[in-house]
Scaffold this motif. Structure first.
Motif: not given
Length: 331
Positions: A192-197, A202-206, A229-241
């Protein structure tokens, strides 16, 4: 049809089984024929949605308006001790196969096997995932688990842990299947990946933000695993995996294919390529829902037949297009 049936009701940390108080002429029905496969026709509930098409239907008629007031509690099973603290929400759908009830419960998402007639505990399994579970986006006992058999005596229970691992258990003993994945489990965060720089990493396993609290779909000896992913309004703070739909061999855990569903509108639920509801299938194509109000049909090799954005098709985002339940296939 047997005269005794069982209906499962969940409320907070309590499983309640109701039985019709009436003369009993036979016990729990067993699968008929040589196949050894469970079916709702035998009074069993072998799938989260009753069957792989998502019908949520059992052809039983013993409870009706004339005898409903005769129901009484047959047994209770409390989930208080299945975790370090009490669970405030129990929303799983237990399975019942061959007189054994399988369910998840408690804040560790433990798996239990109970005698469906008496409520006696046959075995319990859980994993303490530490911080990985503490920061997971989908906690608590989840919505249940899945059952698989080859029809010849090999019976297995498959479920997602809070920390997003896929675990396979021996349905008779509760022990992990050592030949599945690595010692009985697959780390679904791997890959599973996410955008960085400006790169996909790869997302952190922990602490990587991805998980699921629904159930895997099993069809044609293939496990279809989804993500959320995150539920409800938490999507605003998601790391976008980036969520994935993946297929694994039910016996070995070998990855067969993976597909990323996307195309959702920017803004709300930008990480909507996850798919929280359990998939359903007609045996030829795979139909799934996922966040942002998208609907997609896949072939069994993972290629996409079609996908549609229901928000764009049916109107502006005035409703919360976050589906928490599976679609149903009808003919």
């Amino acid at each position: 049809m047997p005269r005794t049936i069982f209906r499962i009701v969940s409320a907070l940390a309590l499983l309640v089984v109701l039985a019709w108080v009436a003369p009993r002429v036979s016990g729990q029905a067993s699968p008929t024929g040589a196949s050894g496969f469970p079916s709702t026709k035998n009074g069993e509930w072998p799938n989260y949605n009753a069957d792989v098409k998502g019908s949520r239907y059992m052809p039983l008629d013993q409870i009706n308006a004339s005898n409903f007031n005769q129901l009484e509690v047959a047994w209770r099973f409390k989930t208080d001790n299945l975790g370090p603290r009490l669970e405030y929400k129990l929303e799983g759908t237990p399975l019942m196969v061959k007189g054994v009830l399988y369910a998840t419960g408690g804040t560790r998402r433990s798996v239990v096997a109970l005698n469906a007639k008496t409520g006696e505990l046959k075995w319990v399994h859980n994993l303490d995932e530490g911080r990985r579970a503490e920061v997971a986006p989908r906690k608590l006992s989840g919505r249940g688990l899945s059952y698989w058999t080859d029809g010849k005596g090999d019976e297995r229970i498959i479920y997602y842990t809070i920390g997003y691992r896929l675990v396979e258990l021996n349905a008779k003993t509760g022990q992990m299947i050592p030949s599945f994945g690595k010692g009985g489990m697959i780390d679904l965060k791997e890959g599973v990946v996410f955008g960085k720089d400006g790169k996909q990493v790869q997302i952190p396993l922990e602490t990587g933000e991805i998980g699921v609290h629904s159930t895997p779909l099993i069809v044609n000896d293939i496990i279809i695993a989804s993500s959320a992913m995150a539920e409800g309004i938490r999507y605003q703070f998601s790391a976008n995996a980036k969520g994935l739909i993946r297929a694994y061999d039910v016996r070995t855990g070998k990855l067969l294919w993976q597909t990323k569903l996307g195309g959702e509108s920017a803004g709300r639920h930008r990480n909507g390529s996850g798919s929280n509801p359990s998939p359903v299938t007609d045996g030829k194509g795979l139909l799934v829902t996922f966040k942002s109000g998208n609907l997609a049909a896949l072939n069994f090799d993972g290629t996409i037949r079609w996908q549609a954005n229901l928000v764009e098709k049916f109107g502006p985002v005035r409703l919360y297009w976050d589906y928490g339940t599976s679609p149903a296939l009808t003919e």
